[in-house]
Design a protein around this motif. Sequence first.
Motif, PDB file in Angstrom:
ATOM      1  N   LEU A  44       0.848  -1.187   0.000  1.00 56.49           N
ATOM      2  CA  LEU A  44       0.000   0.000   0.000  1.00 56.49           C
ATOM      3  C   LEU A  44       0.882   1.234   0.000  1.00 56.49           C
ATOM      4  O   LEU A  44       1.707   1.425   0.885  1.00 56.49           O
ATOM      5  CB  LEU A  44      -0.906   0.004   1.235  1.00 56.49           C
ATOM      6  N   SER A  45       0.706   2.085  -1.007  1.00 50.11           N
ATOM      7  CA  SER A  45       1.394   3.372  -1.059  1.00 50.11           C
ATOM      8  C   SER A  45       0.317   4.442  -0.974  1.00 50.11           C
ATOM      9  O   SER A  45      -0.355   4.567   0.040  1.00 50.11           O
ATOM     10  CB  SER A  45       2.215   3.487  -2.349  1.00 50.11           C
ATOM     11  N   MET A  46       0.100   5.207  -2.006  1.00 51.54           N
ATOM     12  CA  MET A  46      -1.061   6.098  -2.041  1.00 51.54           C
ATOM     13  C   MET A  46      -2.332   5.282  -2.257  1.00 51.54           C
ATOM     14  O   MET A  46      -3.425   5.681  -1.880  1.00 51.54           O
ATOM     15  CB  MET A  46      -0.894   7.132  -3.155  1.00 51.54           C
ATOM     16  N   SER A  47      -2.186   4.132  -2.887  1.00 56.13           N
ATOM     17  CA  SER A  47      -3.289   3.199  -3.108  1.00 56.13           C
ATOM     18  C   SER A  47      -2.686   1.803  -3.188  1.00 56.13           C
ATOM     19  O   SER A  47      -1.475   1.625  -3.050  1.00 56.13           O
ATOM     20  CB  SER A  47      -4.036   3.546  -4.408  1.00 56.13           C
ATOM     21  N   SER A  48      -3.534   0.800  -3.406  1.00 54.30           N
ATOM     22  CA  SER A  48      -3.032  -0.562  -3.534  1.00 54.30           C
ATOM     23  C   SER A  48      -2.046  -0.649  -4.689  1.00 54.30           C
ATOM     24  O   SER A  48      -2.215   0.009  -5.721  1.00 54.30           O
ATOM     25  CB  SER A  48      -4.190  -1.535  -3.775  1.00 54.30           C
ATOM     26  N   SER A  49      -1.030  -1.464  -4.507  1.00 55.09           N
ATOM     27  CA  SER A  49       0.038  -1.539  -5.499  1.00 55.09           C
ATOM     28  C   SER A  49       0.240  -2.971  -5.974  1.00 55.09           C
ATOM     29  O   SER A  49       0.031  -3.927  -5.220  1.00 55.09           O
ATOM     30  CB  SER A  49       1.341  -1.007  -4.899  1.00 55.09           C
ATOM     31  N   ASN A  50       0.649  -3.107  -7.224  1.00 53.02           N
ATOM     32  CA  ASN A  50       1.064  -4.413  -7.745  1.00 53.02           C
ATOM     33  C   ASN A  50       2.556  -4.414  -8.058  1.00 53.02           C
ATOM     34  O   ASN A  50       3.065  -5.302  -8.733  1.00 53.02           O
ATOM     35  CB  ASN A  50       0.253  -4.791  -8.989  1.00 53.02           C
ATOM     36  N   HIS A  51       3.253  -3.396  -7.547  1.00 52.12           N
ATOM     37  CA  HIS A  51       4.688  -3.255  -7.798  1.00 52.12           C
ATOM     38  C   HIS A  51       5.465  -4.374  -7.102  1.00 52.12           C
ATOM     39  O   HIS A  51       5.178  -4.746  -5.963  1.00 52.12           O
ATOM     40  CB  HIS A  51       5.179  -1.900  -7.288  1.00 52.12           C
ATOM     41  N   CYS A  52       6.458  -4.912  -7.786  1.00 51.48           N
ATOM     42  CA  CYS A  52       7.305  -5.966  -7.226  1.00 51.48           C
ATOM     43  C   CYS A  52       8.769  -5.655  -7.535  1.00 51.48           C
ATOM     44  O   CYS A  52       9.092  -5.145  -8.612  1.00 51.48           O
ATOM     45  CB  CYS A  52       6.946  -7.331  -7.813  1.00 51.48           C
ATOM     46  N   ALA A  53       9.634  -5.953  -6.578  1.00 47.33           N
ATOM     47  CA  ALA A  53      11.060  -5.699  -6.765  1.00 47.33           C
ATOM     48  C   ALA A  53      11.869  -6.823  -6.141  1.00 47.33           C
ATOM     49  O   ALA A  53      11.467  -7.424  -5.140  1.00 47.33           O
ATOM     50  CB  ALA A  53      11.453  -4.357  -6.151  1.00 47.33           C
ATOM     51  N   ARG A  54      13.025  -7.082  -6.741  1.00 49.88           N
ATOM     52  CA  ARG A  54      13.925  -8.136  -6.261  1.00 49.88           C
ATOM     53  C   ARG A  54      15.210  -7.509  -5.741  1.00 49.88           C
ATOM     54  O   ARG A  54      15.766  -6.602  -6.356  1.00 49.88           O
ATOM     55  CB  ARG A  54      14.252  -9.110  -7.393  1.00 49.88           C
ATOM     56  N   PHE A  55      15.671  -8.012  -4.584  1.00 51.25           N
ATOM     57  CA  PHE A  55      16.923  -7.534  -3.999  1.00 51.25           C
ATOM     58  C   PHE A  55      17.931  -8.669  -3.985  1.00 51.25           C
ATOM     59  O   PHE A  55      17.688  -9.731  -3.409  1.00 51.25           O
ATOM     60  CB  PHE A  55      16.691  -7.030  -2.577  1.00 51.25           C
ATOM     61  N   ASP A  56      19.070  -8.448  -4.624  1.00 53.95           N
ATOM     62  CA  ASP A  56      20.156  -9.427  -4.658  1.00 53.95           C
ATOM     63  C   ASP A  56      21.070  -9.171  -3.467  1.00 53.95           C
ATOM     64  O   ASP A  56      21.754  -8.143  -3.410  1.00 53.95           O
ATOM     65  CB  ASP A  56      20.928  -9.296  -5.974  1.00 53.95           C
ATOM     66  N   VAL A  57      21.084 -10.096  -2.501  1.00 58.47           N
ATOM     67  CA  VAL A  57      21.870  -9.869  -1.286  1.00 58.47           C
ATOM     68  C   VAL A  57      23.363  -9.923  -1.567  1.00 58.47           C
ATOM     69  O   VAL A  57      24.164  -9.359  -0.809  1.00 58.47           O
ATOM     70  CB  VAL A  57      21.491 -10.887  -0.186  1.00 58.47           C
TER      71      VAL A  57
END
Length: 433
Positions: free
Chosen positions: A346-359
Motif C-alpha cells: 500500500l502506497s497512495m493506493s493498492s500496489s502491484n509493484h514488485c522488486a527483487r533484492f540481490d543480497v
Amino acid sequence: MTNCFSTRRIADTYSCEELFDYCNKYILTRFPQLIDDEEFLQLSFVEFKAIITDDDLYVQSEENVYRSVLKWVKYDLETRRSHLSELMGHIDLALVRPEFLQNHILTEPLFENDLQCTKLFIKAMSHYLPTEEQKHSSDTPQDMRRTQRRYGTPHVLFAGGMDSKFEPLNTCRMYDISRNTLCDISTMKECRGALSAVSLNGLIYSTGGYRNGQDLKTVECYDPIISQWTEIASMANSRRDHGACVYNDSIYVVGGFVNSTVENYNPTTNKWYNCPKVPLSYDQRCRTVVIENSIYSIGDMKNGRMSNRRFDPREGRWYDLNVNTTYVRYFGLASYGRSLYCIGGLSMSSSNHCARFDVSCNIWETMSPMNVCRWSHSALTVDNKIYVFGGWKDKLATTIERYDIPQNKWDTNVAENIEHINGATVLIDHRSN
C-alpha cells in the motif's frame, strides 16, 4: 511423548488399535527427533526395519534415515552388524547429496570390506551420471514416487487474520497446493490479526498479533498430529505486523508496528531471549527471511522511506543495506536463493509493484508486476515459485497469484479462491492419512 515406542508395543500386545495407530503416526512423523531416544535404539531388528521402510515415514532427507541406521547398528554392534547391508539397502542412496555420500558414507569404517554395501554405493553413484535414455525419459522413477509419499506434498497453513470488517480471527485452514483443496483445522485459542507464524521441527508457532485494541505478546504452538493448539511461553514484548523466521532451530521475532525489539525463542527451554534491537523503530510493518547465516528484515519507516537491514546472529550485529526506492506498507516478502522479493503493498493506493533484492550485490531491480493490486496479503516460496494469497483492494482480494521465478512471469490460473487478509501463512510438510 518420550515413551511412544513402549506405549506402541503395549497397544500392539493388547490389540488397542486406536492407541497403536496414534503412536505409530507419532513415531513416523517425529522420526528425526526420536533417533537419539534410548527406546528407539532398543528396538528389535523387525521393529526398526518396519519403521524405516514405511512409506509414511517423514524425513527431511534420506540422510536422516542413514544416520538412524548407523546409530541403531552401533548401539549393539556385535549383534547388529549382520543386519547392516540389508538396512542400507532400504535407504534411497540416490537421493543423498553427492558430497554427503563422499564425505560421510564412503569414509565410514563400518563399510570396509562389505561387498554388499559397496555394490549399493556404486549403484548410487551411477545415478549422478544418468544415461542418455534416462535424461530424455518422462517417466517418474520409482524412488522419486516413493519420495513424494515419504516427504509429503506442499501444504500451506493459514492462521488468524481479519474478516471483511477488520475484526481479528482465530480460524485456521490448510491448503493442499498439489490438490488445490482447502479444509478447516483447529482454531487458535486467541483471535489474532496481524500475527506472524513459522514452522519448526514439524510444529507451527503463531506469535503476537492484535486483538481488542491491544497488541499481543502471547504465543501458541500447533501440533498437526493431534490437531491442537497449546499456549507456550509469551514474548517479553507485545508486537503485531512483525517479522518471524527460524534460524538454527530457534525462532526470531523482529520489530513490528512502532517496534524495534528483537527476541529469539528456544523450544527446548521454552524461553524467550532478548537480542540486539533494530537501530530504528519500524512504522507499520516489517517482514523477515533467512538467507544462509543472516536474517534480512525489510520494513517501512516514519520518514516515508523503506528500511532494509541484515542481522548476523553470530555477531549480534545489524547492518544497513540499500533500500527499495518504491515506498510501500503492508507488502509481502519472500526469498529464493540469494534474493529477496518485495511484493505489492500500500502506497497512495493498492500496489502491484514488485522488486527483487540481490543480497550478494546489494542491488534492487524491478520485476514483473502482479496482475492484481493488493496489500496485507501473504507471500511464500514453494520450489521455484512464489505464491501470493489474499489481501485487500477495495474489498477482499481472493485470487491466488503464482510467480514463476525463472520465467519472471505471474499466473492467476489457480482455481481455489482464498479469503485471507493480515494473517499468517506457513509452508509445512503435512502428512496425508
